[in-house]
Scaffold this motif. Structure first.
Motif, PDB file in Angstrom:
ATOM      1  N   GLY A  15     -66.614 -42.087 -14.491  1.00  0.00           N
ATOM      2  CA  GLY A  15     -65.239 -41.602 -14.451  1.00  0.00           C
ATOM      3  C   GLY A  15     -64.683 -41.580 -13.037  1.00  0.00           C
ATOM      4  N   GLU A  16     -65.598 -41.636 -12.040  1.00  0.00           N
ATOM      5  CA  GLU A  16     -65.150 -41.590 -10.642  1.00  0.00           C
ATOM      6  C   GLU A  16     -64.735 -42.959 -10.105  1.00  0.00           C
ATOM      7  OE1 GLU A  16     -67.044 -38.255  -7.784  1.00  0.00           O
ATOM      8  OE2 GLU A  16     -68.442 -39.759  -8.512  1.00  0.00           O
ATOM      9  N   GLY A  17     -65.050 -43.994 -10.888  1.00  0.00           N
ATOM     10  CA  GLY A  17     -64.625 -45.325 -10.460  1.00  0.00           C
ATOM     11  C   GLY A  17     -65.652 -46.090  -9.636  1.00  0.00           C
ATOM     12  N   VAL A  18     -66.935 -45.734  -9.807  1.00  0.00           N
ATOM     13  CA  VAL A  18     -67.993 -46.465  -9.096  1.00  0.00           C
ATOM     14  C   VAL A  18     -67.980 -47.940  -9.514  1.00  0.00           C
ATOM     15  CG1 VAL A  18     -70.513 -46.716  -8.931  1.00  0.00           C
ATOM     16  CG2 VAL A  18     -69.486 -44.443  -8.853  1.00  0.00           C
ATOM     17  N   ILE A  19     -67.762 -48.158 -10.813  1.00  0.00           N
ATOM     18  CA  ILE A  19     -67.830 -49.538 -11.320  1.00  0.00           C
ATOM     19  C   ILE A  19     -66.658 -50.364 -10.773  1.00  0.00           C
ATOM     20  CG2 ILE A  19     -67.910 -50.967 -13.418  1.00  0.00           C
ATOM     21  CD1 ILE A  19     -70.410 -49.096 -12.986  1.00  0.00           C
ATOM     22  N   SER A  20     -65.459 -49.795 -10.786  1.00  0.00           N
ATOM     23  CA  SER A  20     -64.308 -50.538 -10.222  1.00  0.00           C
ATOM     24  C   SER A  20     -64.559 -50.848  -8.755  1.00  0.00           C
ATOM     25  CB  SER A  20     -63.023 -49.713 -10.316  1.00  0.00           C
ATOM     26  OG  SER A  20     -62.708 -49.468 -11.646  1.00  0.00           O
ATOM     27  N   PRO A  43     -73.852 -44.548 -17.726  1.00  0.00           N
ATOM     28  CA  PRO A  43     -74.246 -43.810 -18.930  1.00  0.00           C
ATOM     29  C   PRO A  43     -73.504 -44.318 -20.161  1.00  0.00           C
ATOM     30  CG  PRO A  43     -72.730 -42.505 -17.627  1.00  0.00           C
ATOM     31  CD  PRO A  43     -72.964 -43.759 -16.861  1.00  0.00           C
ATOM     32  N   ALA A  44     -73.951 -43.860 -21.329  1.00  0.00           N
ATOM     33  CA  ALA A  44     -73.274 -44.272 -22.563  1.00  0.00           C
ATOM     34  C   ALA A  44     -72.000 -43.450 -22.776  1.00  0.00           C
ATOM     35  CB  ALA A  44     -74.220 -44.121 -23.746  1.00  0.00           C
ATOM     36  N   GLU A  45     -71.846 -42.370 -22.002  1.00  0.00           N
ATOM     37  CA  GLU A  45     -70.661 -41.530 -22.154  1.00  0.00           C
ATOM     38  C   GLU A  45     -69.502 -42.127 -21.349  1.00  0.00           C
ATOM     39  OE1 GLU A  45     -73.659 -40.276 -21.064  1.00  0.00           O
ATOM     40  OE2 GLU A  45     -74.193 -39.710 -23.114  1.00  0.00           O
ATOM     41  N   ILE A  46     -68.298 -41.775 -21.729  1.00  0.00           N
ATOM     42  CA  ILE A  46     -67.137 -42.311 -21.021  1.00  0.00           C
ATOM     43  C   ILE A  46     -66.960 -41.598 -19.680  1.00  0.00           C
ATOM     44  CG2 ILE A  46     -64.619 -42.644 -21.139  1.00  0.00           C
ATOM     45  CD1 ILE A  46     -66.228 -44.445 -23.066  1.00  0.00           C
ATOM     46  N   ARG A 128     -58.047 -39.545  -6.600  1.00  0.00           N
ATOM     47  CA  ARG A 128     -58.321 -40.679  -7.492  1.00  0.00           C
ATOM     48  C   ARG A 128     -58.805 -41.931  -6.745  1.00  0.00           C
ATOM     49  NH1 ARG A 128     -59.739 -42.629 -12.512  1.00  0.00           N
ATOM     50  NH2 ARG A 128     -61.416 -42.851 -11.034  1.00  0.00           N
ATOM     51  N   ASN A 131     -62.707 -43.835  -4.508  1.00  0.00           N
ATOM     52  CA  ASN A 131     -63.607 -44.992  -4.701  1.00  0.00           C
ATOM     53  C   ASN A 131     -63.108 -46.210  -3.922  1.00  0.00           C
ATOM     54  OD1 ASN A 131     -61.406 -45.224  -6.453  1.00  0.00           O
ATOM     55  ND2 ASN A 131     -62.552 -46.345  -8.008  1.00  0.00           N
ATOM     56  N   PHE A 157     -55.972 -53.492 -10.549  1.00  0.00           N
ATOM     57  CA  PHE A 157     -55.188 -52.361 -11.076  1.00  0.00           C
ATOM     58  C   PHE A 157     -53.763 -52.753 -11.470  1.00  0.00           C
ATOM     59  CE2 PHE A 157     -58.337 -50.030  -8.341  1.00  0.00           C
ATOM     60  CZ  PHE A 157     -58.970 -49.369  -9.376  1.00  0.00           C
ATOM     61  N   LYS A 160     -51.925 -51.271 -14.312  1.00  0.00           N
ATOM     62  CA  LYS A 160     -51.631 -49.830 -14.268  1.00  0.00           C
ATOM     63  C   LYS A 160     -50.337 -49.530 -13.513  1.00  0.00           C
ATOM     64  CE  LYS A 160     -56.350 -48.414 -14.942  1.00  0.00           C
ATOM     65  NZ  LYS A 160     -56.974 -47.259 -15.457  1.00  0.00           N
ATOM     66  N   ASN A 168     -53.863 -47.541  -4.091  1.00  0.00           N
ATOM     67  CA  ASN A 168     -55.234 -47.997  -3.885  1.00  0.00           C
ATOM     68  C   ASN A 168     -55.356 -48.951  -2.699  1.00  0.00           C
ATOM     69  OD1 ASN A 168     -57.058 -46.774  -5.904  1.00  0.00           O
ATOM     70  ND2 ASN A 168     -55.477 -47.529  -7.294  1.00  0.00           N
ATOM     71  N   THR A 225     -72.311 -52.356 -27.767  1.00  0.00           N
ATOM     72  CA  THR A 225     -72.751 -52.386 -26.369  1.00  0.00           C
ATOM     73  C   THR A 225     -74.178 -52.937 -26.314  1.00  0.00           C
ATOM     74  OG1 THR A 225     -71.441 -50.418 -25.943  1.00  0.00           O
ATOM     75  CG2 THR A 225     -73.150 -50.924 -24.332  1.00  0.00           C
TER      76      THR A 225
HETATM   77  N1  COA Z   1     -57.141 -45.800  -9.424  1.00  0.00           N
HETATM   78  C1  COA Z   1     -56.752 -45.848 -10.719  1.00  0.00           C
HETATM   79  N2  COA Z   1     -57.610 -45.947 -11.754  1.00  0.00           N
HETATM   80  C2  COA Z   1     -58.905 -46.015 -11.444  1.00  0.00           C
HETATM   81  C3  COA Z   1     -59.385 -45.986 -10.127  1.00  0.00           C
HETATM   82  C4  COA Z   1     -58.447 -45.875  -9.095  1.00  0.00           C
HETATM   83  N3  COA Z   1     -58.812 -45.814  -7.824  1.00  0.00           N
HETATM   84  N4  COA Z   1     -60.725 -46.088 -10.142  1.00  0.00           N
HETATM   85  C5  COA Z   1     -61.094 -46.192 -11.418  1.00  0.00           C
HETATM   86  N5  COA Z   1     -59.995 -46.136 -12.207  1.00  0.00           N
HETATM   87  C6  COA Z   1     -59.965 -46.231 -13.663  1.00  0.00           C
HETATM   88  C7  COA Z   1     -60.526 -47.570 -14.107  1.00  0.00           C
HETATM   89  O1  COA Z   1     -59.525 -48.579 -14.058  1.00  0.00           O
HETATM   90  C8  COA Z   1     -60.985 -47.236 -15.515  1.00  0.00           C
HETATM   91  O2  COA Z   1     -59.837 -47.170 -16.312  1.00  0.00           O
HETATM   92  P1  COA Z   1     -59.778 -47.822 -17.774  1.00  0.00           P
HETATM   93  O3  COA Z   1     -60.649 -46.926 -18.575  1.00  0.00           O
HETATM   94  O4  COA Z   1     -58.349 -47.758 -18.082  1.00  0.00           O
HETATM   95  O5  COA Z   1     -60.325 -49.203 -17.661  1.00  0.00           O
HETATM   96  C9  COA Z   1     -61.515 -45.814 -15.370  1.00  0.00           C
HETATM   97  O6  COA Z   1     -60.839 -45.267 -14.222  1.00  0.00           O
HETATM   98  C10 COA Z   1     -63.033 -45.724 -15.173  1.00  0.00           C
HETATM   99  O7  COA Z   1     -63.367 -46.324 -13.963  1.00  0.00           O
HETATM  100  P2  COA Z   1     -64.502 -47.465 -13.846  1.00  0.00           P
HETATM  101  O8  COA Z   1     -64.581 -47.832 -12.427  1.00  0.00           O
HETATM  102  O9  COA Z   1     -64.226 -48.561 -14.808  1.00  0.00           O
HETATM  103  O10 COA Z   1     -65.835 -46.789 -14.362  1.00  0.00           O
HETATM  104  P3  COA Z   1     -66.691 -45.574 -13.764  1.00  0.00           P
HETATM  105  O11 COA Z   1     -67.526 -46.020 -12.629  1.00  0.00           O
HETATM  106  O12 COA Z   1     -65.854 -44.402 -13.545  1.00  0.00           O
HETATM  107  O13 COA Z   1     -67.683 -45.313 -14.976  1.00  0.00           O
HETATM  108  C11 COA Z   1     -68.035 -45.704 -17.315  1.00  0.00           C
HETATM  109  C12 COA Z   1     -67.149 -45.079 -16.274  1.00  0.00           C
HETATM  110  C13 COA Z   1     -68.050 -47.243 -17.153  1.00  0.00           C
HETATM  111  C14 COA Z   1     -69.440 -45.181 -17.179  1.00  0.00           C
HETATM  112  C15 COA Z   1     -67.561 -45.320 -18.712  1.00  0.00           C
HETATM  113  O14 COA Z   1     -66.196 -45.377 -18.788  1.00  0.00           O
HETATM  114  C16 COA Z   1     -68.102 -46.212 -19.799  1.00  0.00           C
HETATM  115  O15 COA Z   1     -67.471 -47.174 -20.176  1.00  0.00           O
HETATM  116  N6  COA Z   1     -69.329 -45.877 -20.327  1.00  0.00           N
HETATM  117  C17 COA Z   1     -69.989 -46.723 -21.278  1.00  0.00           C
HETATM  118  C18 COA Z   1     -69.508 -46.480 -22.674  1.00  0.00           C
HETATM  119  C19 COA Z   1     -70.384 -47.240 -23.640  1.00  0.00           C
HETATM  120  O16 COA Z   1     -70.402 -48.453 -23.621  1.00  0.00           O
HETATM  121  N7  COA Z   1     -71.114 -46.494 -24.475  1.00  0.00           N
HETATM  122  C20 COA Z   1     -71.994 -47.060 -25.410  1.00  0.00           C
HETATM  123  C21 COA Z   1     -71.454 -46.844 -26.767  1.00  0.00           C
HETATM  124  S1  COA Z   1     -72.640 -47.330 -27.955  1.00  0.00           S
END
Ligand code: COA
Length: 576
Positions: A15-20, A43-46, A128, A131, A157, A160, A168, A225
């Motif tokens: 949720g912190e945006g590590v992946i982005s 993680p599997a959580e959002i 926000r 990251n 982005f 958005k 950003n 997934t």
């Molecule tokens: N400004 C604006 N938005 C931002 C941002 C920034 N600086 N940094 C990140 N964000 C947004 C991303 O665009 C993303 O938005 P979206 O959901 O609209 O695509 C969101 O914040 C999450 O950021 P992201 O960098 O993609 O991921 P994260 O590092 O925060 O980790 C995950 C989140 C990936 C772990 C989680 O969302 C996820 O998908 N978990 C897996 C779920 C899954 O597959 N479960 C299994 C089910 S069986």
């Protein structure tokens, strides 16, 4: 050989945006002309839980995940807590002092404060974009100009809105500036080579591109997934090439629809993952019985059951080979890296069409979500292969859909093209397709179906490219499969460099039917065989034991995280 190699890990919370942060950074570094290997685990959580992105940039080949890191960028305490022990003795911790409490585990390693939250608030008025502050700072360490990051932020982005993009971009510039003032000694003297003819893709994207290149026309799917990105990619892109991707209610319906389309003459591929493959098992038998070509990309994840959907494991091999009631042939393949994901998908679809049987391509979560820059595939090298069809003037009376042939392949009419009718059901049948259960007929038709595997097996002997390294003066060998290729190859190179011991390496891409002759030749001079696998029970080793009566040394890992080359190096050295 690399002259410069840098491994940066970013750790924080989902949720912190590590992946982005990691995705944009990898693209910018790849555009700068370095070879990259980018791995993520989340993680599997959002929201919540530990999210990690690791980028390895190198001016030599970057083939595997590295366990120890040069720079750990801890966005908060959970990122520090989980990875502080992975920082090399010569490495550096970059951390936000407002969210990380240092402790003894850091030892004497260097540390640099990077007030991510404070800078983000100062530049954008909110947390926000912290990251992107981290992204800018890490980009500065790798060397490409800040403009690369700024441009990529707009792409990432853009949907958005302009405000989000501007906010950003400001954060990226601020992070870059901070690093140039406070971390300039971390910069490596990489020789940047922008403009190379490459694409930056994940394993999932490479498979999806391979499907398009292979002429796939229909992709039935059900999201799961970590295979969903293949399906999403094809839903978006396949229509541009005249194909269709359609979501069904579950994997049983998905494969059944695929068989229908294949029966009607379409090239079909479906992506899934472990539990989805389990659900498909009976319908897979129908594909084998009706001899309908179909390709499944099974992206393996930690199991059993719902297990660990976002973690990797090589644990569906036995199920893929043997998961069948009755005996039904299928070809099992495993690409060994991202580039190979493209080519083995092309090849898998060709084999399915040519031999009229199911093909299962085993990738895994690590390969699926790892990105690398790969040479742009040369499409003139794509060999589509053709399904054998009867001549248009084929006599209806004498036509036999399941005519017995040496290769097990008989002409398959396309409804609406050929004026020929036949029955294709799950029942045992005679060569015309009419139900027939006599012992003789069952034996004949079973032989006919398995003749395909024999014919393919023979071709593998002559044509199958096995990735191999075989010095003449060695008595030790390693056989691996799938995504462990890069880590094994690097481990063996390092062992040879450090100890002078040369170890042979074989990495078959087609796992079943086995390239038997080639494996026998490889085993010939060996006194010791080591088989590393990312599963608990040693599934491929069992398979090899059963076929060749050997007793390999097995190295297992089932942690949800792939082998690193350092780990393998250490384990293999213990057996030398
Ligand atoms: N400004 C604006 N938005 C931002 C941002 C920034 N600086 N940094 C990140 N964000 C947004 C991303 O665009 C993303 O938005 P979206 O959901 O609209 O695509 C969101 O914040 C999450 O950021 P992201 O960098 O993609 O991921 P994260 O590092 O925060 O980790 C995950 C989140 C990936 C772990 C989680 O969302 C996820 O998908 N978990 C897996 C779920 C899954 O597959 N479960 C299994 C089910 S069986």
């Amino acid at each position: 050989m690399a002259t410069q190699d840098l491994v940066v890990r970013i750790g924080g919370e989902g949720g912190e945006g590590v992946i982005s942060c990691g995705e944009i950074l990898s693209k910018a570094v790849a555009r700068g002309g370095l070879n990259i290997h980018a791995f993520r685990t989340f993680p599997a959580e959002i929201r919540g839980g530990l999210a990690m992105f690791q980028l390895r940039g190198s001016d030599g080949p970057a083939r595997s995940l590295s366990q120890s890191v040069d720079v750990l960028c801890a966005m908060n305490h959970c990122g520090y807590d989980a990875y502080v022990h992975n920082i090399k003795d010569t490495g550096v911790l970059v951390y936000d002092p407002a969210f990380v409490t240092l402790d003894d585990r850091l030892g004497g390693r260097r540390r640099i404060e990077l007030p991510l939250d404070e800078i983000s608030k100062e530049v954008t008025g909110a947390s926000r974009a912290k990251n992107m502050v981290a992204m800018g700072a890490m980009l500065a360490i790798f060397g490409p100009p800040v403009e690369y990051g700024v441009k990529l932020v707009a792409d990432h982005f853009g949907k958005k809105g302009e405000d989000v993009v501007r906010m950003n971009q400001g954060a990226v510039e601020a992070g870059y500036k901070f690093a140039m003032e406070h971390m300039v000694e971390l910069r490596r003297p990489f020789k940047l080579q922008p403009g190379r003819d490459e694409i930056l893709v994940t394993g999932n994207e490479a498979c999806a591109l391979g499907a398009i290149a292979a002429g796939v026309e229909f992709v039935p799917g059900y999201p799961i997934t970590p295979a969903t990105p293949i399906f999403e990619f094809l839903c978006r892109e396949l229509p541009k090439f005249g194909g269709k991707a359609v979501q069904f209610e579950d994997e049983i319906a998905t494969l059944a629809a695929g068989i229908g389309a294949s029966f009607a003459g379409k090239r079909v591929l479906t992506p899934t993952s472990g539990p989805g493959l389990s659900l498909m098992s009976e319908t897979l038998n129908l594909a084998a019985m009706t001899e309908c070509p179909i390709t499944i990309i099974n992206v393996m994840r930690g199991g059993p059951s719902t297990g660990m959907p976002t973690k990797t494991e090589q644990s569906d091999l036995k199920f893929a080979i043997y998961g069948t009631s009755g005996e039904s042939p299928r070809c099992i393949m495993a690409p060994l890296d991202i580039y190979d994901c493209f080519w083995q998908t092309v090849r898998g679809v060709r084999i399915a069409e040519k031999y009229q049987m199911p093909v299962i391509i085993l990738t895994d979560q690590a390969l699926a979500y790892t990105s690398q820059n790969i040479p742009t595939p040369d499409l003139s090298e794509v060999d589509l292969g053709e399904r054998l069809t009867p001549p248009l003037d084929q006599d209806r009376e004498t036509f036999e859909r399941y005519a017995v042939t040496e290769t097990g392949v008989s002409p398959m009419p396309i409804p609406g093209v050929h004026d020929l009718m036949y029955m294709a059901t799950g029942l045992e049948h005679n060569p015309k397709g009419a139900p027939n259960y006599t012992p003789k007929m069952h034996e004949l038709m079973t032989q006919q179906r398995f003749a395909k595997l024999k014919a393919l097996g023979k071709r593998i002997v002559h044509q199958h490219k096995v990735e191999e390294y075989e010095p003449e003066d060695t008595e030790i060998g390693v056989i691996g499969w799938g995504s462990t290729y890069g880590a094994i190859a690097e481990a063996l190179e390092n062992i040879e460099r450090d100890t002078g011991v040369r170890i042979a390496h074989l990495h078959p891409r087609i796992l079943s039917p086995l390239p038997e002759w080639r494996i026998r030749q490889f085993l010939g001079p060996l006194k010791k065989l080591i088989v590393p696998e990312e599963n608990y029970t040693g599934q491929y080793a069992h398979f090899l034991k059963g076929k060749f009566g050997i007793k390999p040394i097995e190295i297992h890992k089932a942690h949800g995280i792939p082998f690193s080359s350092e780990e393998l190096e250490k384990s293999i050295k213990e057996h030398l």
